[in-house]
Motif scaffolding. Structure first.
Motif, PDB file in Angstrom:
ATOM      1  N   LYS A 148      22.147  35.689  45.824  1.00  0.00           N
ATOM      2  CA  LYS A 148      23.360  36.495  45.782  1.00  0.00           C
ATOM      3  C   LYS A 148      24.089  36.474  47.128  1.00  0.00           C
ATOM      4  O   LYS A 148      25.311  36.311  47.183  1.00  0.00           O
ATOM      5  N   ALA A 149      23.336  36.614  48.209  1.00  0.00           N
ATOM      6  CA  ALA A 149      23.946  36.625  49.539  1.00  0.00           C
ATOM      7  C   ALA A 149      24.615  35.293  49.861  1.00  0.00           C
ATOM      8  O   ALA A 149      25.743  35.256  50.366  1.00  0.00           O
ATOM      9  N   ILE A 150      23.934  34.200  49.553  1.00  0.00           N
ATOM     10  CA  ILE A 150      24.491  32.880  49.855  1.00  0.00           C
ATOM     11  C   ILE A 150      25.769  32.650  49.055  1.00  0.00           C
ATOM     12  O   ILE A 150      26.790  32.207  49.579  1.00  0.00           O
ATOM     13  N   ALA A 151      25.733  32.987  47.767  1.00  0.00           N
ATOM     14  CA  ALA A 151      26.910  32.779  46.916  1.00  0.00           C
ATOM     15  C   ALA A 151      28.072  33.655  47.383  1.00  0.00           C
ATOM     16  O   ALA A 151      29.220  33.193  47.472  1.00  0.00           O
ATOM     17  N   LEU A 152      27.788  34.908  47.712  1.00  0.00           N
ATOM     18  CA  LEU A 152      28.871  35.816  48.127  1.00  0.00           C
ATOM     19  C   LEU A 152      29.473  35.404  49.468  1.00  0.00           C
ATOM     20  O   LEU A 152      30.654  35.624  49.707  1.00  0.00           O
ATOM     21  N   ASN A 153      28.675  34.790  50.339  1.00  0.00           N
ATOM     22  CA  ASN A 153      29.217  34.321  51.617  1.00  0.00           C
ATOM     23  C   ASN A 153      30.159  33.137  51.445  1.00  0.00           C
ATOM     24  O   ASN A 153      31.001  32.883  52.296  1.00  0.00           O
ATOM     25  N   LYS A 154      29.999  32.412  50.346  1.00  0.00           N
ATOM     26  CA  LYS A 154      30.843  31.241  50.114  1.00  0.00           C
ATOM     27  C   LYS A 154      32.129  31.592  49.373  1.00  0.00           C
ATOM     28  O   LYS A 154      33.101  30.846  49.396  1.00  0.00           O
ATOM     29  N   LEU A 155      32.116  32.715  48.674  1.00  0.00           N
ATOM     30  CA  LEU A 155      33.249  33.067  47.803  1.00  0.00           C
ATOM     31  C   LEU A 155      34.119  34.142  48.455  1.00  0.00           C
ATOM     32  O   LEU A 155      33.612  35.022  49.136  1.00  0.00           O
ATOM     33  N   PRO A 156      35.427  34.091  48.244  1.00  0.00           N
ATOM     34  CA  PRO A 156      36.280  35.150  48.784  1.00  0.00           C
ATOM     35  C   PRO A 156      36.030  36.458  48.043  1.00  0.00           C
ATOM     36  O   PRO A 156      35.904  36.457  46.815  1.00  0.00           O
ATOM     37  N   PRO A 157      35.935  37.581  48.766  1.00  0.00           N
ATOM     38  CA  PRO A 157      35.763  38.869  48.089  1.00  0.00           C
ATOM     39  C   PRO A 157      37.045  39.274  47.377  1.00  0.00           C
ATOM     40  O   PRO A 157      38.128  38.816  47.744  1.00  0.00           O
ATOM     41  N   LYS A 158      36.899  40.085  46.359  1.00  0.00           N
ATOM     42  CA  LYS A 158      38.083  40.568  45.637  1.00  0.00           C
ATOM     43  C   LYS A 158      37.892  42.067  45.404  1.00  0.00           C
ATOM     44  O   LYS A 158      37.329  42.488  44.402  1.00  0.00           O
ATOM     45  N   TYR A 159      38.318  42.845  46.391  1.00  0.00           N
ATOM     46  CA  TYR A 159      38.145  44.294  46.300  1.00  0.00           C
ATOM     47  C   TYR A 159      39.302  44.919  45.555  1.00  0.00           C
ATOM     48  O   TYR A 159      40.467  44.567  45.788  1.00  0.00           O
ATOM     49  N   THR A 160      38.977  45.808  44.655  1.00  0.00           N
ATOM     50  CA  THR A 160      39.993  46.507  43.885  1.00  0.00           C
ATOM     51  C   THR A 160      39.586  47.966  43.735  1.00  0.00           C
ATOM     52  O   THR A 160      38.413  48.270  43.533  1.00  0.00           O
ATOM     53  N   VAL A 161      40.574  48.848  43.873  1.00  0.00           N
ATOM     54  CA  VAL A 161      40.335  50.260  43.591  1.00  0.00           C
ATOM     55  C   VAL A 161      40.662  50.494  42.130  1.00  0.00           C
ATOM     56  O   VAL A 161      41.725  50.098  41.648  1.00  0.00           O
ATOM     57  N   THR A 162      39.744  51.083  41.424  1.00  0.00           N
ATOM     58  CA  THR A 162      39.925  51.206  39.988  1.00  0.00           C
ATOM     59  C   THR A 162      39.216  52.451  39.463  1.00  0.00           C
ATOM     60  O   THR A 162      38.322  52.993  40.107  1.00  0.00           O
ATOM     61  N   ASP A 163      39.657  52.929  38.311  1.00  0.00           N
ATOM     62  CA  ASP A 163      38.824  53.885  37.601  1.00  0.00           C
ATOM     63  C   ASP A 163      38.152  53.128  36.462  1.00  0.00           C
ATOM     64  O   ASP A 163      38.465  51.979  36.189  1.00  0.00           O
ATOM     65  N   LYS A 164      37.226  53.763  35.804  1.00  0.00           N
ATOM     66  CA  LYS A 164      36.418  53.039  34.819  1.00  0.00           C
ATOM     67  C   LYS A 164      37.258  52.453  33.697  1.00  0.00           C
ATOM     68  O   LYS A 164      36.963  51.394  33.174  1.00  0.00           O
ATOM     69  N   GLY A 165      38.320  53.144  33.310  1.00  0.00           N
ATOM     70  CA  GLY A 165      39.121  52.709  32.181  1.00  0.00           C
ATOM     71  C   GLY A 165      39.760  51.347  32.344  1.00  0.00           C
ATOM     72  O   GLY A 165      39.844  50.588  31.391  1.00  0.00           O
ATOM     73  N   GLU A 166      40.194  51.036  33.564  1.00  0.00           N
ATOM     74  CA  GLU A 166      40.932  49.792  33.718  1.00  0.00           C
ATOM     75  C   GLU A 166      40.089  48.665  34.285  1.00  0.00           C
ATOM     76  O   GLU A 166      40.546  47.536  34.385  1.00  0.00           O
ATOM     77  N   VAL A 167      38.840  48.936  34.634  1.00  0.00           N
ATOM     78  CA  VAL A 167      38.066  47.920  35.339  1.00  0.00           C
ATOM     79  C   VAL A 167      37.852  46.664  34.499  1.00  0.00           C
ATOM     80  O   VAL A 167      37.942  45.553  34.978  1.00  0.00           O
ATOM     81  N   PHE A 168      37.601  46.828  33.212  1.00  0.00           N
ATOM     82  CA  PHE A 168      37.246  45.657  32.411  1.00  0.00           C
ATOM     83  C   PHE A 168      38.419  44.717  32.170  1.00  0.00           C
ATOM     84  O   PHE A 168      38.257  43.503  32.213  1.00  0.00           O
ATOM     85  N   ALA A 169      39.605  45.284  31.957  1.00  0.00           N
ATOM     86  CA  ALA A 169      40.782  44.443  31.785  1.00  0.00           C
ATOM     87  C   ALA A 169      41.049  43.631  33.052  1.00  0.00           C
ATOM     88  O   ALA A 169      41.273  42.419  32.998  1.00  0.00           O
ATOM     89  N   LYS A 170      41.006  44.308  34.187  1.00  0.00           N
ATOM     90  CA  LYS A 170      41.246  43.607  35.453  1.00  0.00           C
ATOM     91  C   LYS A 170      40.167  42.568  35.717  1.00  0.00           C
ATOM     92  O   LYS A 170      40.440  41.466  36.173  1.00  0.00           O
ATOM     93  N   LEU A 171      38.922  42.959  35.437  1.00  0.00           N
ATOM     94  CA  LEU A 171      37.810  42.054  35.701  1.00  0.00           C
ATOM     95  C   LEU A 171      37.925  40.801  34.841  1.00  0.00           C
ATOM     96  O   LEU A 171      37.714  39.691  35.314  1.00  0.00           O
ATOM     97  N   ASN A 172      38.285  40.956  33.580  1.00  0.00           N
ATOM     98  CA  ASN A 172      38.392  39.805  32.690  1.00  0.00           C
ATOM     99  C   ASN A 172      39.466  38.835  33.134  1.00  0.00           C
ATOM    100  O   ASN A 172      39.275  37.620  33.076  1.00  0.00           O
ATOM    101  N   SER A 173      40.596  39.360  33.574  1.00  0.00           N
ATOM    102  CA  SER A 173      41.658  38.468  33.997  1.00  0.00           C
ATOM    103  C   SER A 173      41.263  37.733  35.289  1.00  0.00           C
ATOM    104  O   SER A 173      41.520  36.539  35.448  1.00  0.00           O
ATOM    105  N   PHE A 174      40.571  38.442  36.188  1.00  0.00           N
ATOM    106  CA  PHE A 174      40.072  37.801  37.410  1.00  0.00           C
ATOM    107  C   PHE A 174      38.996  36.764  37.076  1.00  0.00           C
ATOM    108  O   PHE A 174      38.961  35.672  37.638  1.00  0.00           O
TER     109      PHE A 174
END
Ligand SMILES: [Zn+2]
Length: 92
Positions: A40-66
């Motif tokens: 997990k650490a190696i993969a996350l160091n290679k990938l750009p982070p994608k931080y988002t502020v969200t409430d539970k209701g919208e997380v899945f829609a945003k996550l799916n599109s990402f």
């Protein structure tokens, strides 16, 4: 605010998903928690982070599109991280 907001790193969620999917496939490699976190650490160091502020209701829609955008990259980095950990375990 009512405290329902969360800061999420979508990249981390997708890396976790990919590891979950791939982790059980091979029985020859070490499958301990240490190696799992190393992957997990190696993969996350290679990938750009994608931080988002969200409430539970919208997380899945945003996550799916990402997920549609980066799914292939995430899988590729997880597979390569698993190869690295397999060839160079950080424990005996
Ligand atoms: Zn291990």
């Amino acid at each position: 605010m009512d405290g329902k907001l969360h800061l999420k790193n979508f990249t981390e969620i997708l890396v976790d998903e990919s590891i979950n999917k791939l982790w059980g496939e091979s029985t020859s490699d070490c499958r301990c928690d240490r190696c799992r976190l190393d992957v997990k650490a190696i993969a996350l160091n290679k990938l750009p982070p994608k931080y988002t502020v969200t409430d539970k209701g919208e997380v899945f829609a945003k996550l799916n599109s990402f997920k549609n955008q980066v799914h292939v990259d995430v899988l590729k980095e997880v597979v390569s991280a698993m190869e690295i950990v397999k060839s160079k375990k950080s424990h005996d």
